[in-house]
Structures are given as C-alpha cells and as structure tokens.
Design a protein around this motif. Structure first.
Motif, short mmCIF file in Angstrom:
data_model
loop_
_atom_site.label_atom_id
_atom_site.label_comp_id
_atom_site.label_asym_id
_atom_site.label_seq_id
_atom_site.Cartn_x
_atom_site.Cartn_y
_atom_site.Cartn_z
N GLY A 96 -5.96 -0.22 8.04
CA GLY A 96 -5.47 -0.67 6.70
C GLY A 96 -4.08 -0.12 6.29
O GLY A 96 -3.42 0.47 7.17
N ASP A 97 -3.97 0.17 4.91
CA ASP A 97 -2.93 0.60 4.48
C ASP A 97 -2.93 2.13 4.42
O ASP A 97 -3.98 2.67 3.91
N TRP A 98 -1.89 3.00 5.04
CA TRP A 98 -1.84 4.27 4.95
C TRP A 98 -0.68 4.85 4.39
O TRP A 98 0.41 4.03 4.63
N LYS A 99 -0.58 6.01 3.69
CA LYS A 99 0.72 6.41 3.10
C LYS A 99 1.35 7.10 4.32
O LYS A 99 0.75 7.78 5.24
N GLN A 153 6.33 5.92 1.94
CA GLN A 153 6.15 4.39 2.18
C GLN A 153 4.60 4.03 2.72
O GLN A 153 3.82 5.17 2.94
N THR A 154 4.49 2.74 2.85
CA THR A 154 3.02 2.48 3.25
C THR A 154 3.41 1.97 4.68
O THR A 154 4.17 1.05 4.99
N ILE A 155 2.17 2.27 5.32
CA ILE A 155 2.28 1.48 6.99
C ILE A 155 0.90 1.04 7.42
O ILE A 155 -0.21 1.69 6.68
N VAL A 156 0.71 0.10 7.95
CA VAL A 156 -0.61 -0.70 8.44
C VAL A 156 -0.96 0.10 9.63
O VAL A 156 -0.35 0.13 10.51
N TRP A 191 5.00 2.28 14.79
CA TRP A 191 5.90 2.39 13.88
C TRP A 191 7.22 1.94 13.78
O TRP A 191 7.94 1.56 13.17
N LYS A 201 7.36 -1.41 12.64
CA LYS A 201 7.51 -1.54 11.29
C LYS A 201 8.63 -1.15 10.39
O LYS A 201 8.74 -0.83 9.41
N TYR A 210 0.77 10.71 8.46
CA TYR A 210 -0.14 9.82 7.84
C TYR A 210 -1.06 10.29 7.02
O TYR A 210 -1.61 11.50 7.23
N LYS A 268 -4.68 9.09 4.07
CA LYS A 268 -5.37 8.26 3.72
C LYS A 268 -6.48 8.65 2.97
O LYS A 268 -7.13 9.68 3.32
#
Length: 272
Positions: free
Chosen positions: A74-77, A102-105, A110, A113, A144, A146
């Motif tokens: 899911g979404d991680w910083k 920012q947020t990355i899935v 990367w 994205k 990363y 979370k």
C-alpha cells in the motif's frame, strides 16, 4: 594508579569499543561494496509454509486463511535522492517527521512512479564497471517509512517480516532499531522481528540503494529499475513450528510403487 591497573582499563576500553557495531548508515559502503557481506540477520531459506489469501471468492473472506498474515503493501512515505548521502541519517527513528515526504505505492519500482530514470541496458552497466565499487556521484537511493499495528491475537507467537524482492540493496529498521540487510534484487529476505515489535503502533523504515556490488551479478538484458517491487508482509507462527521440509520419492525398479521420505526441520523458539 599502578601501571598494571592503567593497562587493564585501556584493554577493557579497547574491547568495549571493538564490540560496538557501526550503524548501517554510518558507512553504507562497508555493506554495498563488500562482496563478503550480502545479508545480515536473515532467516535461512525455507519453503513457504504460511497461508496466503486466495483469489477464490469462496475463501476470500475466510478468517482462518489470513489470521496469521498481515500485508504491508500500500502507501508508504517516500523520499528519493540521487545519492545515498541525500537521505537524512536519522530518517528511520520513530519520531522522525516525514509529513513533507511524498507517497509511493509498495510494491513498485520508483522509476515507474516518477523518481529517477528508467534505463534499459543490454550490454554493460550504466556506469564504468569497477567491481566491487559503485558510483558515488550518482547512485539513486530511496527511504521508505510505514506505520502498522500488530494484531492483538499474535501475542506469544514468533513474528516474521518477509520482503519478497527489493532492488538492489536494502537496510531495514523496526521502531528505530536495526533489523537486517539484504543484497539480492530477485530473492526474498525474511527477518524475525518479534523482539523489535510493540503491542501498539509500530514503524518500519527501509533504505534502498540502486547500485551495490551485487548489482554486477545482475548485468543482463533488462530494464534497470529499483525499489521495493514485490510484496511486503508479516506472518505469525507458533513458537514451535515446522520451518522447512523436503519430500523425496524413491520409485521401485518397475516405476510403479514408491517410498515417500519426508525430512523436517523444527524450530523451537520456546527453548531460547
């Protein structure tokens, strides 16, 4: 103070200093440019024995399938840098402020994205090869973070973190404590994180470097991408459980009947 006493004190100080481990980010090049270090604190490889969620509608909502499984997908910083030095040295601490990140899935690469450059090479490395060294002026890195909560029903069980694929080198922290290191973009890394977890909210932090000495082993005809690009999940096991098994079948001379032999490895964390 007697000379013998001074000598003894200096000896004790030397022993204590040498026993202290250098933090991951104090000198990452002792990891990513060191062929003798390709993993740290990982569990041995074994057959997967954890129930996964199935795609079958009949089983999708069956609690028994997933009660010992927690996905961290899911979404991680996320913070990207063109070099490892561009990542804050304390980013993995529990109280680090990542609100402006920012947020990355996860899972994803990367480059796909919008971070860094997707590059296809079919002959040589994107930099002048000098194994085991990697470029210092451009070696993309990603941090990363979370937060997650461990299910209350997992109390008393052994809890493992499994990262299926991360390219190319990755360092892992849980609640600000160093967990382990992996260098193998196409293989899973698994860590026993039981002692690092808290009953309430927890924080996982991962530092990924695109180019490591292991990168030279993956120099082939493919896209050069980086990041946590496969599933990340936790699972809980009993303190005594089957860790690994091997099954062999010895057929008779007529290839009709066979003897089934099964060997097991049992892990007993209760005795530790």
């Amino acid at each position: 103070m007697k000379k013998n006493s001074v000598t003894l004190i200096l000896l004790l100080v030397s022993i204590l200093s040498s026993s202290q481990q250098t933090g991951f980010l104090e000198n990452i090049y002792s990891y990513i440019e060191n062929p003798s270090v390709f993993e740290l604190n990982q569990t041995d490889g074994h057959v997967p024995l954890v129930p996964f969620k199935t795609v079958s509608d009949a089983l999708k909502n069956d609690k028994k399938i997933s009660e010992w499984f927690l996905s961290l997908n899911g979404d991680w910083k996320f913070l990207y840098s063109d070099t490892p030095g561009g990542i804050p040295k304390n980013f993995y601490t529990e109280r680090f402020n990542d609100k402006k990140w920012q947020t990355i899935v996860v899972p994803s690469n990367w480059e796909m994205k919008g971070f860094g450059d997707p590059l296809f090479r079919n002959v040589t490395t994107p930099f002048k090869p000098n194994p085991p060294h990697v470029p210092r002026e451009y070696n993309p890195a990603g941090a990363y973070r979370k937060s997650f909560t461990v299910p209350s029903g997992w109390k008393g069980r052994e809890i493992f973190l499994r990262m299926e694929k991360t390219a190319s080198a990755s360092f892992v922290w849980v609640n600000g404590m160093e967990v382990g290191y992996n260098e193998g973009g196409q293989e899973p890394a698994e860590y026993n994180v039981t002692k690092y977890l808290k009953p309430d909210q927890n924080t996982i932090a991962v530092f990924v470097v695109k180019y490591s000495d292991g990168y030279y082993l993956e120099n082939q005809d493919y896209w050069r991408l980086a990041g946590i690009f496969d599933d990340v999940w936790l699972y809980a096991s009993p303190s005594i459980h089957i860790f690994d098994w091997v099954a062999t079948t010895d057929l008779d001379k007529d290839y009709v009947d066979a003897r089934l032999n099964i060997s097991l490895i049992i892990n007993n964390y209760a005795s530790q």
